[in-house]
Design an enzyme around this catalytic site. Structure first.
Site, PDB file in Angstrom:
ATOM      1  N   GLY A 160      -9.312   1.104  -6.818  1.00 22.09           N
ATOM      2  CA  GLY A 160     -10.209   1.825  -5.915  1.00 22.09           C
ATOM      3  C   GLY A 160     -11.524   1.095  -5.743  1.00 22.09           C
ATOM      4  O   GLY A 160     -12.419   1.240  -6.552  1.00 22.09           O
ATOM      5  N   GLY A 161     -11.619   0.266  -4.711  1.00 19.12           N
ATOM      6  CA  GLY A 161     -12.887  -0.376  -4.395  1.00 19.12           C
ATOM      7  C   GLY A 161     -13.277  -1.533  -5.275  1.00 19.12           C
ATOM      8  O   GLY A 161     -14.469  -1.850  -5.387  1.00 19.12           O
ATOM      9  N   LYS A 208       1.845   6.659  -9.691  1.00 22.53           N
ATOM     10  CA  LYS A 208       0.577   6.485  -8.975  1.00 22.53           C
ATOM     11  C   LYS A 208       0.108   7.831  -8.460  1.00 22.53           C
ATOM     12  O   LYS A 208       0.789   8.466  -7.643  1.00 22.53           O
ATOM     13  CB  LYS A 208       0.740   5.503  -7.821  1.00 22.53           C
ATOM     14  CG  LYS A 208      -0.579   5.167  -7.122  1.00 22.53           C
ATOM     15  CD  LYS A 208      -0.417   4.053  -6.108  1.00 22.53           C
ATOM     16  CE  LYS A 208      -1.748   3.620  -5.545  1.00 22.53           C
ATOM     17  NZ  LYS A 208      -1.613   2.498  -4.584  1.00 22.53           N
ATOM     18  N   ALA A 253      -3.956   5.117   8.254  1.00 24.38           N
ATOM     19  CA  ALA A 253      -2.878   6.096   8.411  1.00 24.38           C
ATOM     20  C   ALA A 253      -1.646   5.326   8.875  1.00 24.38           C
ATOM     21  O   ALA A 253      -1.191   5.451  10.004  1.00 24.38           O
ATOM     22  CB  ALA A 253      -3.267   7.174   9.413  1.00 24.38           C
ATOM     23  N   GLY A 260      -7.324  -4.099  -3.846  1.00 24.74           N
ATOM     24  CA  GLY A 260      -6.691  -3.666  -2.616  1.00 24.74           C
ATOM     25  C   GLY A 260      -7.439  -4.036  -1.359  1.00 24.74           C
ATOM     26  O   GLY A 260      -7.283  -5.126  -0.818  1.00 24.74           O
ATOM     27  N   ASN A 279       5.191   6.107  -5.991  1.00 26.09           N
ATOM     28  CA  ASN A 279       4.147   6.610  -5.098  1.00 26.09           C
ATOM     29  C   ASN A 279       4.406   8.090  -4.817  1.00 26.09           C
ATOM     30  O   ASN A 279       5.104   8.440  -3.866  1.00 26.09           O
ATOM     31  CB  ASN A 279       4.143   5.793  -3.806  1.00 26.09           C
ATOM     32  CG  ASN A 279       3.049   6.228  -2.845  1.00 26.09           C
ATOM     33  OD1 ASN A 279       2.238   7.100  -3.154  1.00 26.09           O
ATOM     34  ND2 ASN A 279       3.025   5.634  -1.663  1.00 26.09           N
ATOM     35  N   CYS A 318       3.517  11.141  -1.411  1.00 27.66           N
ATOM     36  CA  CYS A 318       4.418  11.196  -0.253  1.00 27.66           C
ATOM     37  C   CYS A 318       4.707  12.654   0.062  1.00 27.66           C
ATOM     38  O   CYS A 318       4.758  13.499  -0.847  1.00 27.66           O
ATOM     39  CB  CYS A 318       5.747  10.487  -0.561  1.00 27.66           C
ATOM     40  SG  CYS A 318       5.620   8.715  -0.801  1.00 27.66           S
ATOM     41  N   THR A 355      -5.335   6.534  -2.321  1.00 31.27           N
ATOM     42  CA  THR A 355      -6.439   6.789  -1.400  1.00 31.27           C
ATOM     43  C   THR A 355      -6.800   8.274  -1.370  1.00 31.27           C
ATOM     44  O   THR A 355      -6.014   9.136  -1.759  1.00 31.27           O
ATOM     45  CB  THR A 355      -6.062   6.349   0.020  1.00 31.27           C
ATOM     46  OG1 THR A 355      -4.861   7.018   0.418  1.00 31.27           O
ATOM     47  CG2 THR A 355      -5.837   4.837   0.066  1.00 31.27           C
TER      48      THR A 355
END
EC number: 1.3.-.-
Length: 324
Positions: A241-242, A162, A67, A263, A124, A127, A190
Site C-alpha cells: 500500500g503506497g 489478501k 476499476a 504496486g 484475492n 472478489c 485497495t
C-alpha cells in the site's frame, strides 16, 4: 535479507503487488525479476475476461483509482503461456487467484497443484461472491475462510490470503483466514473510492467506484499490518500500500511485515523494486538491524535493543587488541 512466507523461503522481502506487473514480460524490460523476492501475478480467473469499460483508471492526489474488472486471458492461457515464461526467467512466482464462488477458487487451486514454477498462491478474497448478492468475500470472516479452506484443500504450496481494508474489524477476518489454513496474509488490497470529473459533472470512472492505491493509503495499510501482527505475531504478513521508497518498506517491516509488495509506484518507475530493495538494505544497515530484528520492532517497548543488533563497523586499522 532472507525471509519466509510459511514454507516458502525468499532471498529478500521485496515483491510486486498483484496487477501491477502485467504478465511479467512488461516489467522485465526494465528490471531483472529474478532479483526480486517474488513476482505476484495479476489475479487469474477461470475464464478470459475483458474487464470493465473505459475509463477505468484516474489519478487522485497521492493515489490512483482503478476499476479494471480483473481482465485476463484465463487459467488455460496462463498455464500455457505466462507461467512457463516466468519459470524460464528464474522468477519465484506467487499466483494470485480470483473467483466468483468458493468452488471456483478450489478448482483454480486444483489446476495449479503440482505445476512447476508455482511458489505460492495468493487468494484475492476481494472478489464479488455471486452466491451472496455480489458482496465481497473479504467483507465477511466466514466467507473469506471458506475460500481459503477451498484453496488450502487443493494446494500443496503456501496459501496467502489478501485482505481488504474496508471492513469493521480486519483482525477478526485475519484470524478466520489463518484458522482456515492460510500460511500468510497480504495487507492490504485497495480501498473503495470514487472521483467525479468537474468538467463532465459525472463520475470519472465508467464503473463509478474503484480501488484506491498509492501513497494515500499507506497509513491505513500500516495500521492494518500493525493490528494483525499484534494479534497473530507468528503469521507472516506481506505489507502493501503506497510503498515508494526503502523507508516506506521499513515502516511496514517495523509494523510487523515479513515482506513488502510494491504496486502503484511501478507504473511510473518500473524498476522501483530493485531500488527499494537497496534502500531498505541501506536503511537497516544504518540502524544496525537485520531484517529479522526489524520485523515487528515497533511493537517492542521503548528502549528495547534487538538481541542480534549488528555490531558497528570497525574503524580501518583498529583491532581487538588496540581497541579501548
Amino acid at each position: 535479507m532472507r525471509t519466509r512466507l510459511g514454507d516458502l523461503e525468499l532471498p529478500n522481502p521485496i515483491l510486486t503487488a498483484s496487477g501491477c506487473g502485467g504478465t511479467g514480460r512488461e516489467l522485465a524490460q526494465f528490471t531483472d525479476l529474478s532479483r526480486l523476492g517474488a513476482f505476484v501475478t495479476t489475479s487469474v480467473m477461470a475464464q478470459p475476461r475483458a474487464g470493465r469499460p473505459t475509463p477505468r483508471m484516474v489519478e487522485t492526489p497521492a493515489g490512483l483509482l482503478t476499476a479494471m474488472g480483473l481482465p485476463g486471458p484465463g487459467i488455460d492461457t496462463f498455464l500455457e503461456r505466462d507461467l512457463p515464461w516466468l519459470t524460464e526467467q528464474g522468477v519465484r512466482t506467487i499466483v494470485s487467484l480470483a473467483g466468483n464462488t468458493v468452488e471456483e477458487f478450489g478448482e483454480l487451486a486444483r489446476r495449479l497443484r503440482g505445476v512447476p514454477g508455482v511458489a505460492a498462491i495468493e487468494v484475492n478474497v476481494a472478489c464479488p461472491n455471486v452466491e451472496d448478492r455480489g458482496r465481497m468475500f473479504a467483507w465477511h470472516p466466514r466467507a473469506s475462510a471458506a475460500v481459503v479452506r477451498a484453496v488450502r484443500a487443493n494446494s500443496r504450496v503456501p496459501v496467502i490470503a489478501k485482505l481488504a481494508p474496508d471492513v469493521t474489524d480486519i483482525v477478526t477476518i485475519a484470524l478466520a483466514c489463518v484458522d482456515a489454513g492460510a500460511d500468510a496474509l497480504t495487507l492490504i488490497n485497495t480501498m473503495v473510492g470514487m472521483a467525479i470529473d468537474t468538467d463532465t459533472l459525472r463520475p470519472a470512472l465508467a464503473g463509478v467506484s474503484g480501488g484506491l492505491s498509492g501513497p494515500a493509503v499507506r497509513p491505513v495499510a500500516v495500521r492494518c499490518v500493525y493490528q494483525v501482527h499484534a494479534a497473530l505475531p507468528t503469521t507472516p504478513i506481506i505489507g502493501v500500500g503506497g510503498v515508494a521508497t526503502g523507508l516506506d518498506a521499513l515502516e511496514f517491516v517495523l509494523a510487523g511485515a515479513s515482506a513488502v509488495a510494491v504496486g502503484t509506484t511501478l507504473f511510473h518507475d518500473p524498476s522501483a523494486g530493485t531500488r527499494i530493495l537497496r534502500e531498505l538494505e541501506d536503511a537497516l544497515a544504518a540502524r544496525r538491524l537485520t531484517l529479522a530484528d526489524a520485523v515487528g520492532l515497533a511493537h517492542k517497548p521503548a528502549g528495547y535493543v534487538p538481541p542480534q543488533v549488528r555490531p558497528e563497523e570497525p574503524v580501518p586499522g583498529e583491532t581487538k587488541e588496540n581497541l579501548p
